[in-house]
Structure formats: structure tokens, C-alpha cells
Motif scaffolding. Structure first.
Motif, PDB file in Angstrom:
ATOM      1  N   UNK A 132      11.885  10.166   6.341  1.00  0.00           N
ATOM      2  CA  UNK A 132      11.768   9.535   5.033  1.00  0.00           C
ATOM      3  C   UNK A 132      10.357   9.817   4.532  1.00  0.00           C
ATOM      4  N   UNK A 133      10.226  10.404   3.341  1.00  0.00           N
ATOM      5  CA  UNK A 133       8.953  10.953   2.894  1.00  0.00           C
ATOM      6  C   UNK A 133       7.871   9.946   2.531  1.00  0.00           C
ATOM      7  N   UNK A 134       8.179   8.664   2.519  1.00  0.00           N
ATOM      8  CA  UNK A 134       7.201   7.678   2.072  1.00  0.00           C
ATOM      9  C   UNK A 134       6.150   7.417   3.137  1.00  0.00           C
ATOM     10  N   UNK A 135       4.897   7.654   2.791  1.00  0.00           N
ATOM     11  CA  UNK A 135       3.789   7.418   3.715  1.00  0.00           C
ATOM     12  C   UNK A 135       3.625   5.917   3.904  1.00  0.00           C
ATOM     13  N   UNK A 136       3.926   5.430   5.089  1.00  0.00           N
ATOM     14  CA  UNK A 136       3.867   4.007   5.385  1.00  0.00           C
ATOM     15  C   UNK A 136       2.457   3.541   5.761  1.00  0.00           C
ATOM     16  N   UNK A 137       1.481   4.461   5.807  1.00  0.00           N
ATOM     17  CA  UNK A 137       0.136   4.073   6.235  1.00  0.00           C
ATOM     18  C   UNK A 137      -0.625   3.317   5.154  1.00  0.00           C
ATOM     19  N   UNK A 138      -0.184   3.407   3.920  1.00  0.00           N
ATOM     20  CA  UNK A 138      -0.897   2.791   2.801  1.00  0.00           C
ATOM     21  C   UNK A 138      -0.432   1.350   2.657  1.00  0.00           C
ATOM     22  N   UNK A 139      -1.121   0.457   3.320  1.00  0.00           N
ATOM     23  CA  UNK A 139      -0.714  -0.953   3.298  1.00  0.00           C
ATOM     24  C   UNK A 139      -1.890  -1.780   2.792  1.00  0.00           C
ATOM     25  N   UNK A 140      -1.782  -2.238   1.580  1.00  0.00           N
ATOM     26  CA  UNK A 140      -2.868  -3.035   1.018  1.00  0.00           C
ATOM     27  C   UNK A 140      -2.447  -4.489   0.922  1.00  0.00           C
ATOM     28  N   UNK A 141      -3.395  -5.333   0.684  1.00  0.00           N
ATOM     29  CA  UNK A 141      -3.118  -6.768   0.572  1.00  0.00           C
ATOM     30  C   UNK A 141      -2.229  -7.052  -0.631  1.00  0.00           C
ATOM     31  N   UNK A 142      -1.403  -8.058  -0.481  1.00  0.00           N
ATOM     32  CA  UNK A 142      -0.543  -8.473  -1.583  1.00  0.00           C
ATOM     33  C   UNK A 142      -1.252  -9.537  -2.415  1.00  0.00           C
ATOM     34  N   UNK A 143      -0.689  -9.840  -3.561  1.00  0.00           N
ATOM     35  CA  UNK A 143      -1.253 -10.902  -4.404  1.00  0.00           C
ATOM     36  C   UNK A 143      -1.228 -12.242  -3.671  1.00  0.00           C
TER      37      UNK A 143
END
Length: 174
Positions: free
Chosen positions: A141-152
Motif C-alpha cells: 500500500x503506497x501510503x507512507x505511514x511514517x508521517x505521524x503528527x499530533x492531532x488537534x
């Protein structure tokens, strides 16, 4: 009745609160749509952008995992990342699928660290499927899962923005 000078200062007070970060009115979270799975995919960030990095399933086979023979057959697959431009590398999902592209078992795979930027990087992994005899392929699955930022919710002042889609799991239609 409210005095006119208080009403006149109200808009200014709201602007000051918003600029000081005391307001979460501008914080929004968005979740990217899951990209189309394939044997070879161009890796994309939550904005749908690619820096040219690709991931590919080179081959796969069904056999016992030497470290867990008691589980019976599992799916051993080899993969390759090309054109990775950072040492941290992208993170994508790999799924064993049946002939209707239904996920039978998934895991996240990481581009191994340590190779020069842009050089091909290879690795292998194991996928567990309850019924390995139903597996007809392995898709990425092509979505880079490493980009995890804080949520609101976690940080209303600095959080928010785009997030990768939920990782794939057993039963998902790919």
C-alpha cells in the motif's frame, strides 16, 4: 445594556486570543485516502505527493517460518525500495491477499536504514494468514505511514494537518 466601548474592544480581544494560540478554531485534522495497492507502488505522503521513491514485492512463497514452525505455513516475501532519499526511509503496509484482493494478513514494513540515499534497498518479511492456502499474492500500500503528527485533540495549538490513512488490516478490500 452593554457599553459601546466594551463592544468596540470585543473584536480586538478575539484577534489577540486567536493569534496567541489560545484558540483551537484553526486546528483541523484530515486523513488521507488509502492509495491503490499493488505489487509495485510509488510511495506517497498524506498530501498525495511522491518524491520518486518506490516499493516493490520482488517475490513471495508459502512455507514455515523457521522461527515459528509450530504455526505452520506463513507467507515469506522479499521487497525492494528504490529512490529512497532519506536515511529514515518510508514506511508502507504489506498484505497477503486472496484472489479478490481481500487482505488475509498485513504488517508494516520499513525501508531499512543505512544505505546511501537513492540506492536500492532490499529486505524480507513474514506475513501470518489464518488460511495461507488462500493467499494468491502480496500487495504493498503506497501510503507512507511514517508521517505521524499530533492531532488537534493531542495538541490544539500546534497539532492538526494531514495524517496517513489507517493502516491496512485483515478483511480490508485492497
Amino acid at each position: 445594556m452593554v457599553p459601546a466601548r466594551i463592544l468596540a474592544g470585543a473584536p480586538l480581544a478575539l484577534v489577540i486570543l486567536a493569534l496567541s494560540g489560545c484558540s483551537s478554531w484553526g486546528c483541523t485534522d484530515t486523513t488521507a485516502e488509502r492509495g491503490k495497492a499493488g505489487v509495485k507502488v510509488r510511495i506517497v505522503d498524506p498530501y498525495g505527493q511522491s518524491d520518486g521513491a518506490t516499493a516493490e514485492v520482488v517475490d513471495w512463497r508459502r512455507n514455515p517460518n523457521p522461527q515459528a514452525r509450530h504455526k505452520g505455513d506463513e507467507i515469506n516475501f522479499h521487497y525492494r525500495f528504490d529512490h529512497v532519499h532519506s536515511y529514515s526511509g518510508p514506511v508502507v503496509d504489506a498484505c497477503a491477499v486472496d484472489n479478490k484482493r481481500k487482505a488475509l494478513g498485513c504488517q508494516t514494513i520499513y525501508s531499512p536504514d543505512g544505505s546511501p540515499p537513492g540506492a536500492p534497498v532490499t529486505g524480507d518479511g513474514w506475513l501470518y494468514a489464518e488460511h495461507p492456502e488462500q493467499v494468491t499474492g502480496v500487495l504493498l500500500i503506497p501510503n507512507d505511514q511514517s508521517y505521524d503528527r499530533r492531532t488537534c485533540d493531542q495538541d490544539p495549538k500546534d497539532g492538526g494537518g494531514p495524517h496517513p490513512p489507517k493502516p491496512a488490516e485483515e478483511g480490508d478490500q485492497l
